[in-house]
Every structure is written in C-alpha cells, then in structure tokens.
Design a protein around this motif. Sequence first.
Motif, PDB file in Angstrom:
ATOM      1  N   ARG A 139       0.427   7.492  -0.418  1.00  0.00           N
ATOM      2  CA  ARG A 139       1.850   6.527  -1.657  1.00  0.00           C
ATOM      3  C   ARG A 139       2.174   5.567   0.017  1.00  0.00           C
ATOM      4  O   ARG A 139       2.202   5.629   0.638  1.00  0.00           O
ATOM      5  CB  ARG A 139       3.396   7.620  -1.603  1.00  0.00           C
ATOM      6  CG  ARG A 139       4.014   8.056  -0.258  1.00  0.00           C
ATOM      7  CD  ARG A 139       4.915   7.948   0.141  1.00  0.00           C
ATOM      8  NE  ARG A 139       5.793   7.283  -0.135  1.00  0.00           N
ATOM      9  CZ  ARG A 139       6.965   6.144  -0.269  1.00  0.00           C
ATOM     10  NH1 ARG A 139       7.959   7.678  -1.153  1.00  0.00           N
ATOM     11  NH2 ARG A 139       7.354   5.118  -0.056  1.00  0.00           N
ATOM     12  N   LYS A 158      10.206  -3.119  -2.954  1.00  0.00           N
ATOM     13  CA  LYS A 158      11.446  -1.404  -2.358  1.00  0.00           C
ATOM     14  C   LYS A 158      12.310  -1.757  -3.209  1.00  0.00           C
ATOM     15  O   LYS A 158      12.693  -2.785  -2.358  1.00  0.00           O
ATOM     16  CB  LYS A 158      10.662  -1.798  -0.559  1.00  0.00           C
ATOM     17  CG  LYS A 158       9.466  -1.340   0.028  1.00  0.00           C
ATOM     18  CD  LYS A 158       9.133   0.045   0.209  1.00  0.00           C
ATOM     19  CE  LYS A 158      10.563   1.172  -0.291  1.00  0.00           C
ATOM     20  NZ  LYS A 158       9.716   2.744  -0.336  1.00  0.00           N
ATOM     21  N   GLU A 199       5.285   2.359  -6.228  1.00  0.00           N
ATOM     22  CA  GLU A 199       6.571   1.901  -7.048  1.00  0.00           C
ATOM     23  C   GLU A 199       6.246   0.811  -7.357  1.00  0.00           C
ATOM     24  O   GLU A 199       6.386  -0.004  -7.958  1.00  0.00           O
ATOM     25  CB  GLU A 199       7.799   2.681  -6.298  1.00  0.00           C
ATOM     26  CG  GLU A 199       9.901   1.442  -6.827  1.00  0.00           C
ATOM     27  CD  GLU A 199      10.511   2.243  -6.066  1.00  0.00           C
ATOM     28  OE1 GLU A 199      10.422   2.905  -4.793  1.00  0.00           O
ATOM     29  OE2 GLU A 199      11.788   2.152  -7.301  1.00  0.00           O
ATOM     30  N   GLN A 224       5.436   5.387  -9.304  1.00  0.00           N
ATOM     31  CA  GLN A 224       7.095   5.611  -9.235  1.00  0.00           C
ATOM     32  C   GLN A 224       8.141   5.029  -9.290  1.00  0.00           C
ATOM     33  O   GLN A 224       8.221   3.794  -9.912  1.00  0.00           O
ATOM     34  CB  GLN A 224       6.888   5.670  -7.556  1.00  0.00           C
ATOM     35  CG  GLN A 224       8.118   6.133  -7.407  1.00  0.00           C
ATOM     36  CD  GLN A 224       8.200   6.558  -5.305  1.00  0.00           C
ATOM     37  OE1 GLN A 224       6.983   6.459  -5.224  1.00  0.00           O
ATOM     38  NE2 GLN A 224       8.947   6.306  -5.457  1.00  0.00           N
ATOM     39  N   ALA A 272      14.547   6.680  -6.955  1.00  0.00           N
ATOM     40  CA  ALA A 272      16.194   7.544  -7.411  1.00  0.00           C
ATOM     41  C   ALA A 272      17.036   6.370  -8.228  1.00  0.00           C
ATOM     42  O   ALA A 272      17.728   6.933  -9.339  1.00  0.00           O
ATOM     43  CB  ALA A 272      16.642   7.653  -6.581  1.00  0.00           C
ATOM     44  N   ARG A 273      16.783   5.237  -7.628  1.00  0.00           N
ATOM     45  CA  ARG A 273      17.798   4.167  -8.016  1.00  0.00           C
ATOM     46  C   ARG A 273      17.487   3.830  -9.389  1.00  0.00           C
ATOM     47  O   ARG A 273      18.701   2.612  -9.797  1.00  0.00           O
ATOM     48  CB  ARG A 273      17.886   3.412  -7.641  1.00  0.00           C
ATOM     49  CG  ARG A 273      18.457   3.200  -5.825  1.00  0.00           C
ATOM     50  CD  ARG A 273      18.055   2.053  -5.008  1.00  0.00           C
ATOM     51  NE  ARG A 273      18.457   2.932  -3.250  1.00  0.00           N
ATOM     52  CZ  ARG A 273      17.612   3.927  -3.259  1.00  0.00           C
ATOM     53  NH1 ARG A 273      16.845   4.810  -3.202  1.00  0.00           N
ATOM     54  NH2 ARG A 273      18.455   4.450  -1.553  1.00  0.00           N
ATOM     55  N   ARG A 301      14.337  15.092  -4.861  1.00  0.00           N
ATOM     56  CA  ARG A 301      14.292  14.015  -3.489  1.00  0.00           C
ATOM     57  C   ARG A 301      16.065  13.668  -3.000  1.00  0.00           C
ATOM     58  O   ARG A 301      16.088  13.113  -1.963  1.00  0.00           O
ATOM     59  CB  ARG A 301      13.618  12.337  -3.739  1.00  0.00           C
ATOM     60  CG  ARG A 301      14.225  11.049  -4.506  1.00  0.00           C
ATOM     61  CD  ARG A 301      15.796  11.266  -4.675  1.00  0.00           C
ATOM     62  NE  ARG A 301      15.584  10.256  -3.333  1.00  0.00           N
ATOM     63  CZ  ARG A 301      16.821   9.432  -2.786  1.00  0.00           C
ATOM     64  NH1 ARG A 301      17.860  10.402  -2.985  1.00  0.00           N
ATOM     65  NH2 ARG A 301      17.429   8.361  -2.235  1.00  0.00           N
ATOM     66  N   ASP A 334      10.742  15.510  -2.611  1.00  0.00           N
ATOM     67  CA  ASP A 334      10.414  14.341  -1.089  1.00  0.00           C
ATOM     68  C   ASP A 334      11.210  14.999  -0.025  1.00  0.00           C
ATOM     69  O   ASP A 334      12.009  14.816  -0.472  1.00  0.00           O
ATOM     70  CB  ASP A 334      10.769  13.680  -1.620  1.00  0.00           C
ATOM     71  CG  ASP A 334      11.266  12.562  -0.891  1.00  0.00           C
ATOM     72  OD1 ASP A 334      11.006  12.438   0.197  1.00  0.00           O
ATOM     73  OD2 ASP A 334      10.546  11.003  -1.068  1.00  0.00           O
ATOM     74  N   HIS A 391      13.082  11.681   1.762  1.00  0.00           N
ATOM     75  CA  HIS A 391      14.055  11.208   1.141  1.00  0.00           C
ATOM     76  C   HIS A 391      15.291  11.981   1.357  1.00  0.00           C
ATOM     77  O   HIS A 391      16.729  11.704   1.186  1.00  0.00           O
ATOM     78  CB  HIS A 391      13.784  10.093   0.129  1.00  0.00           C
ATOM     79  CG  HIS A 391      13.097   8.934   0.163  1.00  0.00           C
ATOM     80  ND1 HIS A 391      11.337   9.491   0.620  1.00  0.00           N
ATOM     81  CD2 HIS A 391      13.575   7.878   0.439  1.00  0.00           C
ATOM     82  CE1 HIS A 391      10.996   8.146   0.567  1.00  0.00           C
ATOM     83  NE2 HIS A 391      11.852   7.600   0.548  1.00  0.00           N
ATOM     84  N   MET A 427       5.857  15.056  -1.074  1.00  0.00           N
ATOM     85  CA  MET A 427       5.582  13.316  -1.586  1.00  0.00           C
ATOM     86  C   MET A 427       6.117  13.746  -0.294  1.00  0.00           C
ATOM     87  O   MET A 427       7.654  13.484  -0.102  1.00  0.00           O
ATOM     88  CB  MET A 427       6.240  12.834  -2.185  1.00  0.00           C
ATOM     89  CG  MET A 427       6.077  11.655  -2.007  1.00  0.00           C
ATOM     90  SD  MET A 427       5.459  10.798  -3.397  1.00  0.00           S
ATOM     91  CE  MET A 427       7.418   9.792  -3.528  1.00  0.00           C
ATOM     92  N   GLU A 431       6.928  11.159   3.318  1.00  0.00           N
ATOM     93  CA  GLU A 431       6.705  10.077   4.519  1.00  0.00           C
ATOM     94  C   GLU A 431       5.674  10.195   5.950  1.00  0.00           C
ATOM     95  O   GLU A 431       6.026  11.364   7.192  1.00  0.00           O
ATOM     96  CB  GLU A 431       7.496   9.312   4.433  1.00  0.00           C
ATOM     97  CG  GLU A 431       7.759   8.603   3.267  1.00  0.00           C
ATOM     98  CD  GLU A 431       9.154   7.468   3.045  1.00  0.00           C
ATOM     99  OE1 GLU A 431       9.129   6.846   2.039  1.00  0.00           O
ATOM    100  OE2 GLU A 431      10.022   7.463   3.785  1.00  0.00           O
TER     101      GLU A 431
HETATM  102  C1  PEP Z   1      10.605   6.510  -1.599  1.00  0.00           C
HETATM  103  O1  PEP Z   1      10.038   6.840  -2.036  1.00  0.00           O
HETATM  104  O2  PEP Z   1       9.804   5.548  -0.690  1.00  0.00           O
HETATM  105  C2  PEP Z   1      12.036   5.779  -2.200  1.00  0.00           C
HETATM  106  C3  PEP Z   1      12.919   4.849  -2.625  1.00  0.00           C
HETATM  107  O3  PEP Z   1      12.573   7.222  -2.977  1.00  0.00           O
HETATM  108  P1  PEP Z   1      13.848   7.169  -2.872  1.00  0.00           P
HETATM  109  O4  PEP Z   1      13.894   6.193  -5.032  1.00  0.00           O
HETATM  110  O5  PEP Z   1      13.836   8.163  -3.928  1.00  0.00           O
HETATM  111  O6  PEP Z   1      15.027   6.872  -2.728  1.00  0.00           O
END
Ligand code: PEP
Length: 337
Positions: A126, A131, A164, A182, A185-186, A237, A269, A272, A296, A298
């Motif tokens: 990943r 971002k 993403e 991906q 979440a937002r 997450r 995840d 997060h 998942m 980091e």
């Molecule tokens: C991510 O996976 O880096 C991330 C921004 O995750 P989330 O959308 O869950 O905050």
Amino acid sequence: MLVVMHKRATAEDIAQVVRAIEARGYSARPIQGGERMAIGVLHNRGPVDPNWILSLAGVKEAIPVTRPYKLVSREFHAQDTVVPVGDVRIGNGSLVLIAGPCAVESEEQALTIARQVKRAGAHLFRGGAFKPRTSPYAFQGLGEKALKILDRVRQETGLPIVTEALDHTVYDLVEEVADVVQIGARNMQNFTLLRRAGQSSKPVLLKRGMAATLEEWLMAAEYILEGGNPHVILCERGIRTFTAHSRNTLDLSAVPVVRKESHLPILVDPSHACGRRDQVIPLSRAAVAVGANGLMVEVHHRPDEALSDGAQSLYPEQFQRLCEEIAPLAQLFARVP
Ligand code: PEP
Ligand code: MN
C-alpha cells in the motif's frame, strides 16, 4: 426482491419482465448484479409472491431480500465472495496482509519499504499517491509521480498495489496502476466516486467512514456492486468516539456483524484506528481473532521522518514480528465465520 435472469436472457426478455412487474403496480429496473447479470429489482410494497415472477420468460430465480442493501447482502449471495488480486485471493479463508507507508514519498522510500514488507510476508503493497489531508498545508502526496513509483514497485517486487483514488477525476489514472483502488474513510459516501468505482474492472477497498453506521457502509458498497463491479473489499479503520488514548476506536464488533450480513471480505486497518505504533500489534491480533479476512498496516523504515502518519507506522522489524505472531493465529481462526 431480486429477480435473477438466466444468463441467456436477452435485453427484450429483461424489458418484458420489467413491464410485467410494473403492470402489477410495482416498480422494477434492471441492474448489474456482478457475476449474476441482468437482474430486476422490485421496490416492493409488502411481500411479493415470487411464483408469478418465476413463471415469466427468462427468469431464473426470485430471491426475497429484506435488507436495504441487496446485492451486498448474504440473503442474495450466500457464499463468501473471494476477490482475486493477481495470485492473491482475498476472502478465501487465508489471512491477507497489506503493508506499506501512508504515502509514497520517493522511489527509494517506497522500494525500500516494499522489499522489507515482502520479505516479512506481506501479500500486497500500500502507498498513497493522492492523500486526503485535514490541512491544505500538509503533504498532499506526490500524485502522478507516485503512481509511476508504485508501478516500479510492482515490477521490482511483484507485489500488487493498493492506492487511493481521492476523487472521480483521478480514477482513470489511479486504476491504470492500482491492482486495488482504495476509497478512503472521508469519501465513503462520495457517490460520484462510488459510481465511478462501480464501472471499474479493478477491485475496490472501501473504508468505513469515521462516523458511518454499518448500514450506511454496506449501502455505499451497494453503489459499487449495483454499478457492475462485484469486487469490493470492506475495511474497518476505526470510528470516532470520545477517547483520547487512541486516534479512533477500532470497532471490532463490526467484523462479525459484517461477515454475517454480507458475503464481501472485510479487512481491519489497525493503524488508522489507533494512530499509535504501540497499539497496532495487539489490535491486529484481536482483528484476526474476530474473523477479519486480513489486515492493512502502515509500515515505514524511518517513521520519524515520514511525511504523514509516522506515529502509527510500524518499523519493518515490528511488521516482521507481527507477521510471525499472526501466522499461527490466522490458522487457529481460519474457520471463524
Ligand atoms: C490511508 O489509508 O492512508 C487513509 C487516509 O485512511 P483513512 O481513509 O481510513 O483515513
Ligand atoms: Mn495514513
């Protein structure tokens, strides 16, 4: 009610079924049901007797689905969906490990981490190119340059890539490189993005919104399946609560509930969810024990210098320890429903 048409049913058969259903005062419309093509949905008012629908030409099955999410529901599709990503199978009973940095920062950084997580046992890599950041002044990702780096990472390591798509305008670019796209979440209820994902041939990793109910989350997945893409992987997450000891609260109870309600695979995840390196391994163990299909996580080789999410990124040695610890647990809990 979902009406499944025979594979050989023609467009005219489908139109006729829709007309016959409408003639009885219900509304119906053809939708894509993933592998089970050409399905009409009845927005019914009360229970419908399936027998007369079954007598219509071209109809194979009439399945009552009581849930608001239809294609995502186990009522419609009893078997677990297995999502193929290269040689990896997500949702087939084995535990899938996705690892890598929050964001791609350079070729050297991405390749170094990819080689380390591969050696430790990761199945997919990943790394964010675009971002979603709270502050417009924070690092926004390297964009297209990062996609080129990710392509290189796949060539060098053979690891499939998860990255993403921040909105529908970059989807074309992202899906060209990504093996799994991906949705963050937002963006869980970004309906334009969900519709675009429904048209894609690439699997989608759909993260749960930080304040989304399970029904809202599964309805978001429904958009993608309804658009014709059956390959959705859900990812819990963490949700926002009043706690201060972790960034979010990992909602572990979502895992067994989703596995009961839906045939789609679900990952966790922990990174997060907690926002802190020291909680990632314990939460990973717990996620496996409640039946997650994978994790998942980091990972960064120099987390103190990471341009995003360094505090929650594991050192590669820690990721290796996690992989070693988790293997026997994964075996132990492989058959947890
Ligand atoms: C991510 O996976 O880096 C991330 C921004 O995750 P989330 O959308 O869950 O905050
Ligand atoms: Mn991150």
